[in-house]
Scaffold this active site. Structure first.
Site, short mmCIF file in Angstrom:
data_model
loop_
_atom_site.label_atom_id
_atom_site.label_comp_id
_atom_site.label_asym_id
_atom_site.label_seq_id
_atom_site.Cartn_x
_atom_site.Cartn_y
_atom_site.Cartn_z
N THR A 120 14.31 -1.33 -3.54
CA THR A 120 14.22 -2.77 -3.69
C THR A 120 15.58 -3.34 -4.06
O THR A 120 16.54 -2.60 -4.26
CB THR A 120 13.14 -3.13 -4.74
OG1 THR A 120 12.88 -4.53 -4.71
CG2 THR A 120 13.56 -2.74 -6.15
N ASN A 121 15.67 -4.65 -4.11
CA ASN A 121 16.87 -5.34 -4.58
C ASN A 121 16.55 -5.95 -5.91
O ASN A 121 15.40 -6.23 -6.19
CB ASN A 121 17.21 -6.48 -3.62
CG ASN A 121 18.01 -6.02 -2.43
OD1 ASN A 121 18.75 -5.06 -2.51
ND2 ASN A 121 17.85 -6.72 -1.33
N SER A 122 17.57 -6.23 -6.70
CA SER A 122 17.24 -6.91 -7.94
C SER A 122 17.28 -8.41 -7.69
O SER A 122 18.29 -8.97 -7.28
CB SER A 122 18.13 -6.43 -9.08
OG SER A 122 19.30 -7.13 -9.13
N ALA A 173 16.05 -11.92 -1.40
CA ALA A 173 17.01 -10.83 -1.31
C ALA A 173 16.32 -9.72 -0.53
O ALA A 173 15.70 -8.81 -1.10
CB ALA A 173 17.40 -10.35 -2.70
#
Ligand code: C5P
Length: 219
Positions: free
Chosen positions: A29-31, A96
């Site tokens: 995942t992305n933050s 994101a």
């Protein structure tokens, strides 16, 4: 008092991260807290727009007056965006989106073993670029989070994706925070919106957007 400057306009936007599953419990995942996208959805709804918020996994409640569609991976996000697009005048990509996803999703939890684990990643579609490349695209707005050289990267991203408007911010300023500092870019130039709470910045972004949609130029 909130003028209904977006009344009668349908807006689809993405927010939050995407989560690309490796197996039933793990993923890439992305933050992204989703706060900026949710603030924007709220500001759009307050300005009278019909809002569809396609959201990756976040810990935020759906804003009042907004239709939220919850998704996990980029492929689901793309499907939900295209399903929501008919009738939309504006598309805003705030999410994101993970650049890659595991090529294979294991059906069962992967067991720990000796040695390393190799994951093969495959690129995700660029949802915003795909929407902007449609024959009759909605007015497309992008976001660019950069860690340096914001102006150069933001403008080249705006051109590469063919976007009339892009919002740039320096990531070290913004991640997970309640305030942010952004610069807006459009065909006429560069507009620093200053540092403010994400809600206030969202209001200023909507104001700029409404002016462009009405055929005006920001001063
Ligand atoms: O190229 P980059 O990921 O920095 O571009 C950011 C912009 O493009 C954001 O508006 C983001 O929501 C959108 N995007 C997308 N799909 C991707 C990657 C980015 O819609 N796969």
């Amino acid at each position: 008092f909130q003028p209904k400057i977006m009344a009668g306009r349908k807006v689809v936007l993405t927010a939050g991260p995407t989560f690309e599953a490796i197996d039933p419990v793990r993923g890439i995942t992305n933050s992204s807290s989703g706060k900026m996208g949710y603030a924007l959805a709220r500001a759009l709804a307050r300005a009278g727009a019909e809002v569809v918020l396609v959201s990756g996994p976040v810990a935020l409640p759906a804003p009042a007056g907004v239709r939220r569609v919850s998704v996990r991976g980029a492929l689901d996000m793309r499907d939900a965006v295209f399903a929501a697009l008919p009738g939309a005048e504006v598309f805003i990509g705030v999410a994101a989106v993970a650049d890659y996803r595991p090529q294979q999703r294991a059906e069962h939890k992967i067991k720990k073993a000796e040695g390393g684990l190799e994951l093969v990643l495959t690129p995700n579609p660029d949802i915003l670029a795909e929407v902007a490349a449609l024959p009759n695209p909605p007015f497309c707005v992008g976001f660019a989070a950069e860690s340096r050289e914001l102006d150069a990267y933001a403008e080249s991203k705006r051109r590469a994706k063919g976007l009339p408007m892009l919002v740039g911010n320096l990531v070290q300023d913004a991640l997970g925070a309640d305030d942010n500092e952004v610069v807006l870019y459009d065909d006429n130039g560069r507009y620093p919106l200053g540092r403010a709470a994400k809600d206030e910045l969202a209001r200023r972004i909507v104001e700029h957007l409404a002016t462009l949609l009405a055929g005006g130029e920001m001063r």
